[in-house]
Write a protein that holds these residues in place. Structure first.
Motif, PDB file in Angstrom:
ATOM      1  N   LYS A  15     -10.191  -5.138  -5.339  1.00  0.00           N
ATOM      2  CA  LYS A  15      -9.002  -4.044  -4.693  1.00  0.00           C
ATOM      3  C   LYS A  15      -9.839  -4.500  -3.528  1.00  0.00           C
ATOM      4  O   LYS A  15     -10.275  -4.130  -3.336  1.00  0.00           O
ATOM      5  CB  LYS A  15      -8.868  -2.962  -5.233  1.00  0.00           C
ATOM      6  CG  LYS A  15      -7.842  -2.760  -3.967  1.00  0.00           C
ATOM      7  CD  LYS A  15      -7.305  -1.142  -4.460  1.00  0.00           C
ATOM      8  CE  LYS A  15      -7.970   0.137  -4.168  1.00  0.00           C
ATOM      9  NZ  LYS A  15      -7.710   1.221  -5.389  1.00  0.00           N
TER      10      LYS A  15
ATOM     11  N   TYR B 237       0.366  -1.423   0.576  1.00  0.00           N
ATOM     12  CA  TYR B 237      -0.069   0.142   0.007  1.00  0.00           C
ATOM     13  C   TYR B 237       0.729   1.008   0.095  1.00  0.00           C
ATOM     14  O   TYR B 237       1.733   1.463   0.807  1.00  0.00           O
ATOM     15  CB  TYR B 237      -1.025  -0.346   1.231  1.00  0.00           C
ATOM     16  CG  TYR B 237      -1.514   1.056   1.719  1.00  0.00           C
ATOM     17  CD1 TYR B 237      -3.074   0.394   1.040  1.00  0.00           C
ATOM     18  CD2 TYR B 237      -1.340   1.917   1.512  1.00  0.00           C
ATOM     19  CE1 TYR B 237      -4.455   1.442   1.296  1.00  0.00           C
ATOM     20  CE2 TYR B 237      -2.806   2.912   1.452  1.00  0.00           C
ATOM     21  CZ  TYR B 237      -4.206   2.836   1.707  1.00  0.00           C
ATOM     22  OH  TYR B 237      -5.058   3.602   1.555  1.00  0.00           O
TER      23      TYR B 237
ATOM     24  N   TYR C 231      -2.239  -3.560  -0.033  1.00  0.00           N
ATOM     25  CA  TYR C 231      -3.874  -4.216  -0.511  1.00  0.00           C
ATOM     26  C   TYR C 231      -3.701  -5.834  -0.983  1.00  0.00           C
ATOM     27  O   TYR C 231      -2.876  -6.398  -1.583  1.00  0.00           O
ATOM     28  CB  TYR C 231      -3.659  -3.472  -2.118  1.00  0.00           C
ATOM     29  CG  TYR C 231      -3.985  -2.362  -1.897  1.00  0.00           C
ATOM     30  CD1 TYR C 231      -5.322  -1.687  -1.663  1.00  0.00           C
ATOM     31  CD2 TYR C 231      -2.815  -1.316  -2.667  1.00  0.00           C
ATOM     32  CE1 TYR C 231      -5.715   0.085  -1.662  1.00  0.00           C
ATOM     33  CE2 TYR C 231      -3.548   0.208  -2.456  1.00  0.00           C
ATOM     34  CZ  TYR C 231      -4.736   0.687  -2.066  1.00  0.00           C
ATOM     35  OH  TYR C 231      -4.115   2.293  -1.596  1.00  0.00           O
TER      36      TYR C 231
ATOM     37  N   CYS D 241      -5.421  -8.052  -3.745  1.00  0.00           N
ATOM     38  CA  CYS D 241      -6.472  -8.969  -4.926  1.00  0.00           C
ATOM     39  C   CYS D 241      -7.244 -10.229  -4.675  1.00  0.00           C
ATOM     40  O   CYS D 241      -5.970 -11.046  -4.619  1.00  0.00           O
ATOM     41  CB  CYS D 241      -5.615  -8.710  -6.461  1.00  0.00           C
ATOM     42  SG  CYS D 241      -5.403  -6.508  -6.129  1.00  0.00           S
TER      43      CYS D 241
ATOM     44  N   ALA E 161      -8.445  -2.920   0.211  1.00  0.00           N
ATOM     45  CA  ALA E 161      -7.657  -2.479   0.996  1.00  0.00           C
ATOM     46  C   ALA E 161      -7.226  -2.998   3.160  1.00  0.00           C
ATOM     47  O   ALA E 161      -8.087  -3.361   3.317  1.00  0.00           O
ATOM     48  CB  ALA E 161      -7.589  -0.215   1.551  1.00  0.00           C
TER      49      ALA E 161
END
Length: 140
Positions: free
Chosen positions: A112, A97, A105, A107, A114
């Motif tokens: 995405k 990040y 992050y 995926c 956080a």
């Protein structure tokens, strides 16, 4: 000695990107490092006509004049503006990040998320997990 060799190999492998080079990129090119045409944070190493894509460390971009990763590019000013992080086109996994070592992050299916590392850990971009601060090697 074998232990050192394994660590060295693991460090090398961690820099290789999961992104593929454009088809035929190294055809007719001399062996060496080249700017990735689609990603400022990656470069392509051509060797005997074969292409390997490498990531720059987080928050760095490839400078094709200097042939190394830098905080800004002397050859492409558009690379000096940080782009928002996107999972589109990235394999599932964890990513640093930018600007915050306590976050990362995740995926998943190009979506995405956080995430926060549990206190007092930091995200380790080599291992792609939260790790002790002294071992995380997080660079802002």
């Amino acid at each position: 000695m074998m232990y050192f060799a394994l660590i060295l190999f693991a460090s090398f492998v961690a820099c290789i990107s999961a992104t593929a080079a454009p088809a035929g990129f190294c055809s007719g090119k001399a062996d060496g490092d080249y700017k990735h045409p689609n990603n400022c944070g990656e470069h392509i190493k051509c060797s005997n006509g074969m292409a390997s894509v490498f990531d720059c460390p987080v928050n760095l971009v490839w400078d094709d004049n200097l042939k190394r990763c830098e905080f800004s590019s002397t050859d492409d000013p558009s690379c000096n503006t940080p782009l928002p992080f996107s999972c589109v086109g990235r394999p599932d996994g964890n990513y640093a990040y930018p600007g915050d070592c306590t976050k990362f992050y995740m995926c998943s299916n190009q979506i995405k998320w956080a995430m926060d590392c549990p206190a007092p850990t930091h995200f380790n971009p080599t291992l792609k997990v939260c790790d002790y601060q002294m071992d995380a090697n997080c660079v802002l």
